[in-house]
Scaffold this motif. Structure first.
Motif, short mmCIF file in Angstrom:
data_model
loop_
_atom_site.label_atom_id
_atom_site.label_comp_id
_atom_site.label_asym_id
_atom_site.label_seq_id
_atom_site.Cartn_x
_atom_site.Cartn_y
_atom_site.Cartn_z
N PRO A 117 -4.68 -24.25 -110.87
CA PRO A 117 -3.39 -23.55 -110.71
C PRO A 117 -3.06 -23.25 -109.26
CG PRO A 117 -4.59 -22.65 -112.57
CD PRO A 117 -5.52 -23.64 -111.91
N ASN A 118 -1.90 -23.76 -108.79
CA ASN A 118 -1.37 -23.54 -107.44
C ASN A 118 -2.23 -24.18 -106.34
OD1 ASN A 118 0.77 -21.88 -108.42
ND2 ASN A 118 -0.68 -20.19 -108.60
N HIS A 119 -3.14 -25.07 -106.72
CA HIS A 119 -4.00 -25.72 -105.73
C HIS A 119 -3.80 -27.22 -105.84
CE1 HIS A 119 -8.17 -25.58 -103.59
NE2 HIS A 119 -7.41 -26.56 -103.12
N VAL A 120 -3.19 -27.83 -104.81
CA VAL A 120 -2.92 -29.26 -104.80
C VAL A 120 -3.60 -29.90 -103.61
CG1 VAL A 120 -0.71 -29.02 -106.01
CG2 VAL A 120 -0.77 -28.98 -103.51
N ALA A 121 -3.99 -31.17 -103.79
CA ALA A 121 -4.62 -31.91 -102.69
C ALA A 121 -4.29 -33.38 -102.84
CB ALA A 121 -6.13 -31.70 -102.69
N ASP A 175 1.11 -45.63 -85.60
CA ASP A 175 0.42 -46.79 -86.17
C ASP A 175 -0.64 -46.29 -87.15
OD1 ASP A 175 -0.44 -49.37 -86.66
OD2 ASP A 175 -1.74 -49.46 -84.90
N LEU A 176 -0.17 -45.73 -88.25
CA LEU A 176 -1.08 -45.12 -89.22
C LEU A 176 -1.89 -46.19 -89.95
CD1 LEU A 176 1.24 -42.41 -90.80
CD2 LEU A 176 -0.66 -42.04 -89.23
N PRO A 177 -3.14 -45.90 -90.26
CA PRO A 177 -3.93 -46.85 -91.05
C PRO A 177 -3.39 -46.98 -92.46
CG PRO A 177 -5.12 -44.78 -90.78
CD PRO A 177 -3.90 -44.69 -89.91
N SER A 178 -3.69 -48.07 -93.12
CA SER A 178 -3.25 -48.26 -94.50
C SER A 178 -4.00 -47.30 -95.41
CB SER A 178 -3.49 -49.70 -94.93
OG SER A 178 -4.89 -49.99 -94.85
N GLY A 179 -3.44 -47.11 -96.60
CA GLY A 179 -4.08 -46.21 -97.55
C GLY A 179 -4.04 -44.77 -97.08
N CYS A 180 -5.13 -44.06 -97.27
CA CYS A 180 -5.23 -42.67 -96.82
C CYS A 180 -5.39 -42.65 -95.31
CB CYS A 180 -6.43 -41.99 -97.50
SG CYS A 180 -6.74 -40.32 -96.90
N ALA A 181 -4.53 -41.90 -94.62
CA ALA A 181 -4.58 -41.86 -93.16
C ALA A 181 -5.88 -41.28 -92.64
CB ALA A 181 -3.40 -41.05 -92.63
N PHE A 182 -6.59 -40.52 -93.47
CA PHE A 182 -7.83 -39.88 -93.03
C PHE A 182 -9.06 -40.76 -93.27
CE2 PHE A 182 -11.32 -36.71 -93.84
CZ PHE A 182 -11.38 -36.20 -92.54
N CYS A 219 -6.10 -36.43 -102.37
CA CYS A 219 -7.38 -37.14 -102.18
C CYS A 219 -7.75 -37.79 -103.50
CB CYS A 219 -8.46 -36.16 -101.73
SG CYS A 219 -10.08 -36.93 -101.51
N HIS A 220 -8.13 -39.07 -103.45
CA HIS A 220 -8.51 -39.79 -104.67
C HIS A 220 -9.78 -39.21 -105.29
CE1 HIS A 220 -5.43 -42.74 -104.01
NE2 HIS A 220 -5.97 -43.20 -102.90
N LEU A 221 -10.64 -38.60 -104.46
CA LEU A 221 -11.95 -38.17 -104.93
C LEU A 221 -12.05 -36.67 -105.13
CD1 LEU A 221 -14.00 -40.35 -102.40
CD2 LEU A 221 -13.14 -40.99 -104.65
N ALA A 222 -10.93 -35.96 -105.04
CA ALA A 222 -10.98 -34.50 -105.07
C ALA A 222 -11.53 -33.96 -106.38
CB ALA A 222 -9.59 -33.93 -104.82
N ASP A 223 -11.23 -34.61 -107.50
CA ASP A 223 -11.69 -34.06 -108.79
C ASP A 223 -13.17 -34.32 -109.04
OD1 ASP A 223 -11.39 -36.75 -108.98
OD2 ASP A 223 -10.17 -36.75 -110.80
N ARG A 224 -13.84 -34.99 -108.09
CA ARG A 224 -15.28 -35.21 -108.23
C ARG A 224 -16.08 -34.12 -107.53
NH1 ARG A 224 -15.80 -41.72 -107.04
NH2 ARG A 224 -13.88 -42.34 -108.10
N ARG A 256 -2.51 -45.06 -100.78
CA ARG A 256 -2.28 -43.73 -100.22
C ARG A 256 -2.28 -42.69 -101.34
NH1 ARG A 256 2.98 -42.17 -96.59
NH2 ARG A 256 4.00 -42.08 -98.63
N PRO A 257 -3.09 -41.65 -101.24
CA PRO A 257 -3.13 -40.63 -102.30
C PRO A 257 -1.92 -39.70 -102.22
CG PRO A 257 -4.62 -40.02 -100.53
CD PRO A 257 -4.08 -41.38 -100.19
N GLU A 258 -1.44 -39.28 -103.37
CA GLU A 258 -0.35 -38.32 -103.44
C GLU A 258 -0.90 -36.94 -103.81
OE1 GLU A 258 2.64 -39.06 -102.50
OE2 GLU A 258 2.27 -41.21 -102.30
N LEU A 259 -0.14 -35.92 -103.47
CA LEU A 259 -0.55 -34.56 -103.84
C LEU A 259 -0.59 -34.43 -105.36
CD1 LEU A 259 1.46 -32.32 -101.33
CD2 LEU A 259 -1.02 -32.54 -101.45
N ARG A 260 -1.66 -33.86 -105.88
CA ARG A 260 -1.77 -33.60 -107.30
C ARG A 260 -2.45 -32.26 -107.52
NH1 ARG A 260 -6.89 -35.95 -109.21
NH2 ARG A 260 -8.00 -36.84 -107.42
N GLU A 261 -2.10 -31.61 -108.60
CA GLU A 261 -2.62 -30.28 -108.89
C GLU A 261 -4.02 -30.39 -109.49
OE1 GLU A 261 -0.76 -26.09 -110.38
OE2 GLU A 261 -0.33 -27.85 -111.60
N LEU A 262 -4.98 -29.72 -108.84
CA LEU A 262 -6.37 -29.74 -109.29
C LEU A 262 -6.75 -28.48 -110.02
CD1 LEU A 262 -7.76 -31.20 -105.96
CD2 LEU A 262 -7.30 -32.45 -108.06
#
Length: 324
Positions: free
Chosen positions: A313-317, A283-290, A319-324, A305-311
């Motif tokens: 080289p070779n580092h993906v995460a 019963d996962l929460p909506s959006g980001c499970a975390f 999170c909607h807020l990772a680039d901040r 729900r956020p998808e993996l994206r490259e921030l």
């Protein structure tokens, strides 16, 4: 070229109810997981208990059947879809992939001698008695066990010695890929170091590739070249080890790193430790499970729900807020 490619792997366990056992839900143990492992590399797979680490390893090895996705194993330069193999081809291909279990106490048959335990994979694949004897002797030397121990039973050994027996059994058929399912978590700290050093030595000598599943980040940092972090069945961050430990880009990764105790009584505990309960995979929460446990949560995190994206080289995460 990678040795192993995991593409959109999923494993859902059905939840049934009622007299007719109709399916009323599913436990999303592994949910759209993708990664690759280069030949000769160690990829660490970390996360809290129940995040899907062990299930991922067992689905890759076909010990548990997948719900969806593919697992490609590059054998002699040709990608082989492990999920499409059945019968004798699958049985024959298992030689290339082996598993070291978490608990050396329960993964050894107490009624079999060490000779029989290590030689069992060889017998299953049609080796002669002489070949088995010679190969078992060679394996005991590789894992630093005395040859005279071979006629003893598992109860006569310590935890570290039993895990060496498990490692020797996993290496019997000269595999290319070894899935290490928390191989040191049941051992004393001093013995953990010995087993980790043995695994590294064997990797260098035999050209092994490891998927190293663990929850102890200090162990993962020691042995892995890259680390994938799982939460609620999904990979939320994947990066080279140094980059992940130096600049984590997901708040869950950061909280896991801050939870690692410092061996200094004068160091104060950090204030961003994890709170709340692990997300229920049925019963996962909506959006980001975390998001229910994240102190940086915004309205977008609750619904998208956020998808993996490259921030970098070779580092993906994821999170909607990772680039901040």
């Amino acid at each position: 070229m990678p040795l192993l490619e995991v593409q959109n792997l999923t494993k859902f366990f059905p939840i049934t109810a009622g007299v007719f056992r109709r399916q009323v839900g599913a436990v999303r143990a592994v949910d759209d997981v993708s990664f690759h492992i280069e030949e000769g590399e160690t990829l660490g797979l970390v996360g809290e208990s129940g995040c899907g680490k062990t299930t991922t390893g067992r689905v890759i090895l076909r010990l548990i059947e997948r719900t969806g996705g593919k697992v490609l194993f590059h054998h002699d330069g040709t990608p082989v879809d492990i999920t499409a193999l059945e019968g004798e081809p699958l049985r024959d291909f298992r030689k290339h992939m082996q598993l070291i279990f978490q608990d050396p106490f329960s993964s050894l048959n107490p009624r079999m001698t060490v000779m029989s335990i290590i030689g069992e994979p060889l017998r299953a694949h049609g080796y002669s008695r002489t070949e088995i004897h010679d190969r078992v002797r060679e394996l005991t030397e590789q894992v630093n066990l005395k040859f005279e121990f071979l006629q003893r039973y598992p109860h006569a050994f310590s935890g570290g010695q039993r895990q060496r027996i498990c490692i020797a059994r996993a290496l019997a058929l000269n595999p290319k890929l070894v899935v290490c399912d928390e191989p040191v978590s049941a051992l004393d700290v001093s013995v953990q170091a010995q087993i980790l050093n043995l695994l590294e030595d064997l990797q260098q000598r035999l050209g092994l590739t490891y998927l190293f599943i663990a929850h102890d980040l200090s162990v993962v940092q020691h042995i892995s070249q890259r680390v994938a972090v799982m939460y609620a069945g999904r990979i939320v961050e994947l990066a080279p080890t140094d980059a992940l430990f130096r600049t984590p880009q997901h708040p869950y990764t950061s909280a896991l790193l801050n939870a690692v105790p410092e061996p200094d009584p004068h160091v104060e505990l950090k204030d961003d430790l994890l709170t709340g309960e692990v997300a229920d995979p049925s019963d996962l929460p909506s959006g980001c499970a975390f998001h229910p446990r994240c102190r940086f949560c915004e309205e977008r995190c609750r619904h998208e729900r956020p998808e993996l994206r490259e921030l970098s080289p070779n580092h993906v995460a994821a999170c909607h807020l990772a680039d901040r």
